[in-house]
Design an enzyme around this catalytic site. Structure first.
Site, PDB file in Angstrom:
ATOM      1  N   GLY A  36      15.676   6.780 -10.064  1.00 35.56           N
ATOM      2  CA  GLY A  36      16.432   7.328  -8.950  1.00 35.56           C
ATOM      3  C   GLY A  36      15.892   8.635  -8.414  1.00 35.56           C
ATOM      4  O   GLY A  36      16.030   8.929  -7.228  1.00 35.56           O
TER       5      GLY A  36
ATOM      6  N   THR B 242      20.251  -1.189 -12.818  1.00 32.19           N
ATOM      7  CA  THR B 242      21.096  -0.815 -11.682  1.00 32.19           C
ATOM      8  C   THR B 242      21.263  -2.030 -10.797  1.00 32.19           C
ATOM      9  O   THR B 242      20.305  -2.750 -10.537  1.00 32.19           O
ATOM     10  CB  THR B 242      20.435   0.321 -10.874  1.00 32.19           C
ATOM     11  OG1 THR B 242      20.379   1.473 -11.693  1.00 32.19           O
ATOM     12  CG2 THR B 242      21.202   0.626  -9.605  1.00 32.19           C
TER      13      THR B 242
ATOM     14  N   ASP C 225      20.300   8.291  -7.776  1.00 31.68           N
ATOM     15  CA  ASP C 225      20.254   7.855  -6.378  1.00 31.68           C
ATOM     16  C   ASP C 225      21.374   6.888  -6.013  1.00 31.68           C
ATOM     17  O   ASP C 225      21.739   6.769  -4.847  1.00 31.68           O
ATOM     18  CB  ASP C 225      18.898   7.223  -6.075  1.00 31.68           C
ATOM     19  CG  ASP C 225      18.645   5.952  -6.868  1.00 31.68           C
ATOM     20  OD1 ASP C 225      19.066   5.877  -8.048  1.00 31.68           O
ATOM     21  OD2 ASP C 225      18.015   5.025  -6.326  1.00 31.68           O
TER      22      ASP C 225
HETATM   23  N1  GLY Z   1      18.511   4.062  -9.902  1.00 32.45           N
HETATM   24  C1  GLY Z   1      19.445   4.397 -10.875  1.00 32.45           C
HETATM   25  C2  GLY Z   1      19.271   5.704 -11.464  1.00 32.45           C
HETATM   26  O1  GLY Z   1      18.217   6.320 -11.376  1.00 32.45           O
HETATM   27  O2  GLY Z   1      20.208   6.197 -12.063  1.00 32.45           O
END
Ligand code: GLY
Length: 316
Positions: free
Chosen positions: A232, A178, A209
């Site tokens: 997330g 990410t 998230d």
């Molecule tokens: N932080 C990215 C996800 O959990 O999709």
């Protein structure tokens, strides 16, 4: 208040920072810089956690999440589980700027909106990502032989096999791909953007998230901006990015505010606990990051720099 422009980003954002800084040198806004950096990352087919080339969900489809937030207005735009569009961060920006009655569009609605606004469509699943996906399925103890996509019993078993991989994925070494990009422009505006293909092999429709205000992204010009990478579900349970900004508001240094949030996350039970990281940038240009993993870094580039510098994150 006039500021010296600056961009910071999570691991693998480096590919996008020089273009963003060049825009800032020309007087562009922080949101322009964030969008430019993240679209370059979304086009990086070698990165399997964002944009084209991202790893697919449990059904073999790439679903993308992205968000952008402005510090001065705390305006927020996001898309979740969007399929078939090349630049989700640009769609998120369009939600912020052209759909002020809403903050977040997901799935079908996000795709409808993107189509109506002429955003470029793309086949997001590259051969390499498909190969990684199929090899992972083959390694799964629950993998099934034969037809893998028909809506049959085999299809049901296929989905169970893919979900099993989510559990296995908790041993992933990281860093998660990410991408967070935080920019400060010369007018003093602060902007935070996040883009991701999310948790590989996730259940279809899962939004992480990265698309959630306060969880993966938060920005308040009075105190600073923050963003998260990694699992997330943990930053959603904590409102992790907002917790970091609350730390900045309380006078914490950016790195320490990130580390405190991660220590809090570590107190929550989670059988799928994986790496969670955070980055923060204050309106006066101080920055920092934290991680649970030794040796992790973030990238920083100012208008006087030729290339991004990699700085250590605090160990939470
Ligand atoms: N932080 C990215 C996800 O959990 O999709």
């Amino acid at each position: 208040m006039p500021r010296t422009p600056l961009v910071i980003g999570s691991e693998r954002s480096e590919i996008g920072l020089p273009g963003a800084v060049e825009l800032l040198r020309q007087g562009a806004s922080a949101i322009d810089a964030v969008e430019a950096a993240l679209t370059a990352c979304e086009d990086n087919r070698a990165d399997h956690y964002v944009g084209t080339g991202g790893l697919p969900n449990a059904r073999g489809e790439v679903e993308l999440d992205a968000s952008v937030m402005l510090g001065s207005s705390r305006a927020f735009g996001a898309v979740g589980a969007v399929r078939g569009f090349r630049h989700p961060i640009s769609i998120a920006r369009a939600v912020l700027e052209r759909l002020p009655q809403h903050c977040l569009l997901v799935g079908y609605g996000a795709e409808l909106f993107a189509g109506e606004h002429g955003f470029e469509r793309a086949d997001l699943l590259t051969d390499e990502a498909r190969q990684i996906f199929l090899e992972a399925l083959d390694r799964s103890e629950a993998s099934v032989e034969g037809e893998r996509t028909a809506a049959t019993d085999g299809d049901h078993r296929y989905r169970l096999a893919a979900i099993e991989l989510v559990r296995r994925f908790r041993r992933h070494d990281g860093p998660w791909g990410t991408i967070n990009v935080l920019a400060l422009d010369e007018a003093g505006e602060l902007c935070v953007g996040v883009s991701t293909s999310g948790y590989p092999f996730k259940y279809p429709g899962r939004v992480g998230d990265s698309a959630i205000c306060g969880a993966g992204n938060y920005c308040d010009l009075r105190y600073g901006g923050a963003a998260c990478t990694g699992r997330g579900e943990m930053s959603m349970r904590l409102a992790g990015a907002k917790m970091v900004v609350d730390g900045l508001a309380a006078g914490e240094d950016p790195g320490e505010a990130c580390a405190r949030m991660l220590r809090e996350a570590a107190t929550l039970e989670d059988p799928f606990a994986a790496e969670l990281r955070a980055l923060a940038l204050s309106p006066d240009g101080r920055h920092g990051g934290a991680s649970g993993q030794r040796g992790s870094t973030y990238a920083v580039m100012g208008v006087h720099d030729d290339q991004p510098a990699l700085l250590p994150r605090l160990l939470a």
